[in-house]
Enzyme design. Sequence first.
Site, PDB file in Angstrom:
ATOM      1  N   TYR A 142       0.870  -1.180   0.000  1.00 40.02           N
ATOM      2  CA  TYR A 142       0.000   0.000   0.000  1.00 40.02           C
ATOM      3  C   TYR A 142       0.900   1.221   0.000  1.00 40.02           C
ATOM      4  O   TYR A 142       1.842   1.309   0.790  1.00 40.02           O
ATOM      5  CB  TYR A 142      -0.877  -0.021   1.256  1.00 40.02           C
ATOM      6  CG  TYR A 142      -1.769   1.191   1.422  1.00 40.02           C
ATOM      7  CD1 TYR A 142      -2.915   1.345   0.653  1.00 40.02           C
ATOM      8  CD2 TYR A 142      -1.469   2.165   2.369  1.00 40.02           C
ATOM      9  CE1 TYR A 142      -3.736   2.453   0.818  1.00 40.02           C
ATOM     10  CE2 TYR A 142      -2.292   3.272   2.548  1.00 40.02           C
ATOM     11  CZ  TYR A 142      -3.430   3.406   1.760  1.00 40.02           C
ATOM     12  OH  TYR A 142      -4.250   4.497   1.929  1.00 40.02           O
ATOM     13  N   ASP A 237       9.467   2.743  -0.932  1.00 43.05           N
ATOM     14  CA  ASP A 237       8.480   3.445  -0.116  1.00 43.05           C
ATOM     15  C   ASP A 237       8.797   3.147   1.351  1.00 43.05           C
ATOM     16  O   ASP A 237       8.444   2.100   1.881  1.00 43.05           O
ATOM     17  CB  ASP A 237       7.073   2.984  -0.489  1.00 43.05           C
ATOM     18  CG  ASP A 237       6.013   3.689   0.356  1.00 43.05           C
ATOM     19  OD1 ASP A 237       6.393   4.433   1.291  1.00 43.05           O
ATOM     20  OD2 ASP A 237       4.820   3.488   0.090  1.00 43.05           O
ATOM     21  N   LYS A 265       5.448   9.430   8.421  1.00 44.18           N
ATOM     22  CA  LYS A 265       5.341   8.912   9.786  1.00 44.18           C
ATOM     23  C   LYS A 265       6.444   9.444  10.715  1.00 44.18           C
ATOM     24  O   LYS A 265       6.369  10.591  11.133  1.00 44.18           O
ATOM     25  CB  LYS A 265       5.276   7.386   9.751  1.00 44.18           C
ATOM     26  CG  LYS A 265       4.048   6.904   8.909  1.00 44.18           C
ATOM     27  CD  LYS A 265       3.723   5.471   9.107  1.00 44.18           C
ATOM     28  CE  LYS A 265       2.690   4.963   8.122  1.00 44.18           C
ATOM     29  NZ  LYS A 265       1.310   5.154   8.500  1.00 44.18           N
TER      30      LYS A 265
HETATM   31  N1  HOZ Z   1      -3.480   3.262   6.215  1.00 44.03           N
HETATM   32  C1  HOZ Z   1      -3.052   3.325   7.574  1.00 44.03           C
HETATM   33  C2  HOZ Z   1      -2.370   2.116   8.024  1.00 44.03           C
HETATM   34  N2  HOZ Z   1      -1.557   1.434   7.129  1.00 44.03           N
HETATM   35  C3  HOZ Z   1      -4.186   3.600   8.496  1.00 44.03           C
HETATM   36  C4  HOZ Z   1      -4.300   5.020   8.756  1.00 44.03           C
HETATM   37  C5  HOZ Z   1      -5.310   5.415   9.858  1.00 44.03           C
HETATM   38  O1  HOZ Z   1      -6.378   4.846   9.961  1.00 44.03           O
HETATM   39  O2  HOZ Z   1      -5.000   6.319  10.550  1.00 44.03           O
END
Ligand code: HOZ
Length: 425
Positions: A142, A237, A265
């Site tokens: 992802y 990534d 992050k």
């Molecule tokens: N896509 C995020 C984890 N891989 C989740 C983000 C969230 O819900 O804050």
Amino acid sequence: MEKSKELFARACKTIPGGVNSPVRACGSVGTDPCFIARGQGSAIFDADGRQYIDYIGSWGPLILGHRHPAVIKAIEAALANGCTFGAPTELEIELAEAVVDIVPSVEMVRMVNSGTEATMSAIRLARGATGRDGIVKFDGCYHGHGDSLLVAAGSGVATLGIPGSPGVPDKVAESTASLEYNNIEAVKEYCKKKGDRTAAIIVEPVAGNMGVVAPKPEFIQGLREVCDQYGIVLILDEVMTGFRVALGGAQSLYGVTPDLTTMGKVIGGGLPVGAYGGKRSLMEKIAPSGPVYQAGTLSGNPMAMAAGIAALKEISAPGFYEALEKSSQTLADGLKKAAADAGVEAVVSRVGSMQTLFFSAGPVENFEDAKKCDLDRFSKFYQGMRDEGVFLPPSQFEAWFVSAAHTEADIQATLKAAEKVFKQL
Ligand code: HOZ
């Protein structure tokens, strides 16, 4: 009525699904979300006053835990001067210099506001620089919710069990090929046919969005060779892994030099920051030095830069990653033992302070393997652990994050809870 339930009902009236990011709705684990009131160190407290040991850590940024004093102090100091100017500040240079110092493959870096923005921009740069449209990604990886990357994606897309998203034009989706993770032969085969039309290969060097899946060295290192052979831009990534699995990210662990790296992050110390960077020859193609356009009103804003600088200083301290490794390993080993003692089939997949407990006999080497997990068991485990005061990602396809704020007592309390919950499955 519980306060969290009341807040969720209220949120659903004005926010789609009651949340601002899908996984946190907890739908796939058959429960409602906890609304959070505050966090401190390794703990979070919900709106009903319940305390939990937190392994979400805001999905990765909080490697120092909640409200680390150095980060709070830096944000307060920046705030005293104003939140945002839409004009450059010295703090942006400081964070850029810190990133360039820490990550040798990054010669220049552009700050954005999220990981999604970083990957979207890196893809545009790769296309602009090569004059090609094709993108290769990997099943279950992802890279945020940009159109080109929402194909066979992990994270929320995997959690909700949807193949992609309506709204992504067919033409855009068709320019993205998704191949099997950890399968370098599939990449070689693909590139024999379409390598000369491929702008970029983008990969999570340690997958974290199908649950944690470590790369096979021949896969991750083989990508570099294939990219060199066909003139393809290699994008690692590292939004999740950067400054997380090692100070220099997964590229330092596996000895791979990408052309571009996307970050997010940890780099923002808990404030919204993303970044992309890499070879000077590529980065100089970004506007205003070059023709590839990308911009942002709040990009490089002083509070986020200050939080990022403070976080990078803390994690650069000698012994930081050794201590994190120790607590992460104690947790992983303890979970394995507790599952085995209870006769529960489970695999703990871990790289540094990222780990996932897969309810499967394993091995888990790609998305197909991850999808074979017993999701019903995961839901029961999630709910049981939450009842015991342990806050886990509400999806089998996400990573748990251990932070420097987790104490030995936290880890032991988590293992005690897991022992109890495994016996109830
Ligand atoms: N896509 C995020 C984890 N891989 C989740 C983000 C969230 O819900 O804050």
